[in-house]
Design an enzyme around this catalytic site. Sequence first.
Site, mmCIF file in Angstrom:
data_model
loop_
_atom_site.group_PDB
_atom_site.id
_atom_site.type_symbol
_atom_site.label_atom_id
_atom_site.label_comp_id
_atom_site.label_asym_id
_atom_site.label_seq_id
_atom_site.Cartn_x
_atom_site.Cartn_y
_atom_site.Cartn_z
ATOM 1 N N ASP A 382 0.846 -1.193 0.000
ATOM 2 C CA ASP A 382 0.000 0.000 0.000
ATOM 3 C C ASP A 382 0.883 1.245 0.000
ATOM 4 O O ASP A 382 1.890 1.317 0.721
ATOM 5 C CB ASP A 382 -0.905 -0.016 1.228
ATOM 6 C CG ASP A 382 -1.923 1.113 1.199
ATOM 7 O OD1 ASP A 382 -2.141 1.672 0.108
ATOM 8 O OD2 ASP A 382 -2.484 1.437 2.256
ATOM 9 N N GLU A 385 2.147 2.984 3.126
ATOM 10 C CA GLU A 385 3.296 2.431 3.851
ATOM 11 C C GLU A 385 4.622 2.999 3.374
ATOM 12 O O GLU A 385 5.663 2.706 3.965
ATOM 13 C CB GLU A 385 3.319 0.907 3.694
ATOM 14 C CG GLU A 385 2.130 0.202 4.313
ATOM 15 C CD GLU A 385 2.076 0.407 5.823
ATOM 16 O OE1 GLU A 385 3.107 0.229 6.472
ATOM 17 O OE2 GLU A 385 0.996 0.751 6.328
ATOM 18 N N ASP A 417 -2.486 -3.696 4.290
ATOM 19 C CA ASP A 417 -1.239 -3.007 3.949
ATOM 20 C C ASP A 417 -0.392 -3.781 2.957
ATOM 21 O O ASP A 417 0.350 -3.166 2.181
ATOM 22 C CB ASP A 417 -0.420 -2.755 5.225
ATOM 23 C CG ASP A 417 -1.143 -1.829 6.190
ATOM 24 O OD1 ASP A 417 -1.838 -0.906 5.714
ATOM 25 O OD2 ASP A 417 -1.037 -2.024 7.413
ATOM 26 N N GLU A 449 -2.095 -6.911 7.650
ATOM 27 C CA GLU A 449 -2.339 -5.602 8.261
ATOM 28 C C GLU A 449 -1.196 -5.348 9.244
ATOM 29 O O GLU A 449 -1.007 -6.098 10.204
ATOM 30 C CB GLU A 449 -3.677 -5.570 8.982
ATOM 31 C CG GLU A 449 -3.980 -4.260 9.690
ATOM 32 C CD GLU A 449 -4.276 -3.125 8.727
ATOM 33 O OE1 GLU A 449 -4.082 -1.951 9.113
ATOM 34 O OE2 GLU A 449 -4.691 -3.413 7.573
ATOM 35 N N ARG A 450 -0.425 -4.293 8.988
ATOM 36 C CA ARG A 450 0.761 -4.001 9.795
ATOM 37 C C ARG A 450 0.423 -2.948 10.848
ATOM 38 O O ARG A 450 -0.179 -1.923 10.531
ATOM 39 C CB ARG A 450 1.877 -3.510 8.864
ATOM 40 C CG ARG A 450 3.137 -3.052 9.554
ATOM 41 C CD ARG A 450 4.047 -2.419 8.530
ATOM 42 N NE ARG A 450 5.231 -1.824 9.110
ATOM 43 C CZ ARG A 450 5.960 -0.888 8.513
ATOM 44 N NH1 ARG A 450 5.614 -0.439 7.324
ATOM 45 N NH2 ARG A 450 7.024 -0.396 9.099
#
Length: 664
Positions: A382, A385, A417, A449-450
């Site tokens: 993404d 990021e 992400d 997902e971070r």
Amino acid sequence: MPPEAVRLGRKRTLPSCPNPLFLQWLTELRDQAVEKGKNSHFVYQKAIHSLKKYPLPLMSGKEANILQNFGPGICKILDKRLEQYYQDNGPDAPIHSLPSGVKHYVPDSNNLESSKASTSAKELSGSSGGQNKSRPKKAAEPKKARGGPKKRNYVPQKGSGGYAVLLTLYRHSQVPGNNGFMFKNELMVDAQPLCLKSFTVPDLGSKYTAWSSVSTLTKRELVLKTHSPARYCLTELGQTVAEQLESEEREEVNEEEEEEEEEENEAGKAVNHPEMVDLTQDDRDNASDHDDDANDERQKAAGFVDLTQDDNDDDSDYEDDEDKDGNDKDQEGGSALATRPPPVICVNEEVDDWNELQASEQEAAASGILLPGCYDIVLCVDFIETTGGNTVRKQELVTELQKNRVTFDIRKLNVGDFLWIARERTVDSDAGQARPPAVRELVLDYIVERKRMDDLCGSIIDGRFREQKFRLKRCGLHKPIYLVEEHGSAAAHLSLPESTLQQAIVNTQVVDGFFVKRVQDVKESAAYLTMMTRYLQKLYQNRTLHCRSRELEGDGPKGDNVSCSLISFTEFNHGAVKSKSQTVREVFARQLMQISGLSGDKAAAILEHYSCVNSLMEAYARCSSEAEKDKLLSSIRYGKLKRNLGPSLSHSVYQLYCTKGPLS
């Protein structure tokens, strides 16, 4: 004191310029500069303006140095012309007036060629020809009437982002039935093959990508940007420039094809074939064995090989060789046929296999199938990021992925992400096509997902944490991953207790069924993404992937513990848009989830029985008493364990939708 008497009479005319000869010469120099497209005409115009304001006569060009906008160059030119003027009209010729007996000055360029000042010679050579008094009036006209320097249209360089965008929009406009515009994502995908830089990943040490050139195109009024989400289309000027680029592209392609044909012809002439194949013989020539033997002898002597004999003759000749009848003719025929080159048959078989392979690939493409070896596993990152906030820290992730030689692509993801796609390998298409074929991209079942600990704390406080988990569950991918960066003791200095954050992480893994991976910093995150990319590349190495619609969960075959029925990236990303228009069912679900304690699973269970608010209100209306309404939803089961919603939540929902006036 008596008032002063009013004067009556004509207004006193202002005296004309006391230096008409200098004024005429400067006007001529200005007109010549305008005709040649030089910027020096601005300098001459300023000098004319200053000379008109000066009320005293000048005896030489050197004296004009005291005036504004008169430099050494202009003064030197005036002195040269004044010297030539005295030579032509005598030393007593008037310079502060133009009497009728003195002709207007016309400089002679032949007399000035021997002058040492090359700049003055160029100026004088351009002033040859007749002079008239209407010339200054003509020079006083607007600039557009006199021409002036022409503005060059902006033409982007070949291989640049602007070049690719213009050509892509133009080719899209030539496709029959097009909608007249393109969205950003499809424009970037289609324009990438025409650009030397990436539309998503900036070069090292730079924050600009090929997409940055679109702002230049909009400022130059070549591309029009409208609506939200943005739609891009060509303006009339952009259409003209794109047609010019397309014609140049086709000319280059035609030249390359002509050069290739010439090279092939020259190569064909230069090759010396050791043997010639005679394919023009008739079957009737093989009627007699004597004719065959004679033909064989002639072909051996001339280097011919006969490929027109029947298969029956071949079989009989080989059988005669094996039985050893002693027939010399048969032996000669067999030996002659034994020299037939089998590669001809092999080549035909290879061509048939290649045609079958191409046909199978075309059938697979038509049916939405990606065959093994026809796609690459690519990590999608993404763009959030990599941009905004702490740019140095975010660029560190990209740098680590590049060091690990991970194939990744930066794009906008509406949910998550990181994720992985199976991208179809592109084949070089013809430049003459109006639009290159679209590359198919299927999304694998893994999405990441971070979360940093500080980001996790903020998302829990503002409610994003629950919403993100709910959207990850509904995105259509079955293996969500939570990547948590702990960063040492950073959690000890946040607004929420560390125990609350740890409990939220455990609930995400146990209750929501997410896989949670804990890492320490960005480098470990990049290492985990690299390991996952290598793992998925090996996992899907020899698998056939099928494209299915998001609504059809079971469509397409599945492998052992590996989903080979995948949705396209376009459908996935469009379905995960956060601000898209929502259905009544989705709005009802979001309303229910605003109630404390009512999670996404519980809301989904209510929606199975009552799809909208109207159906719930009708159910309440059918109830005979208030107590029945209060416990209407208490027996609805939710989740894997099929537990009841309970009377407390049922009372909260009833109170929300059936209470008239403010809630207590």
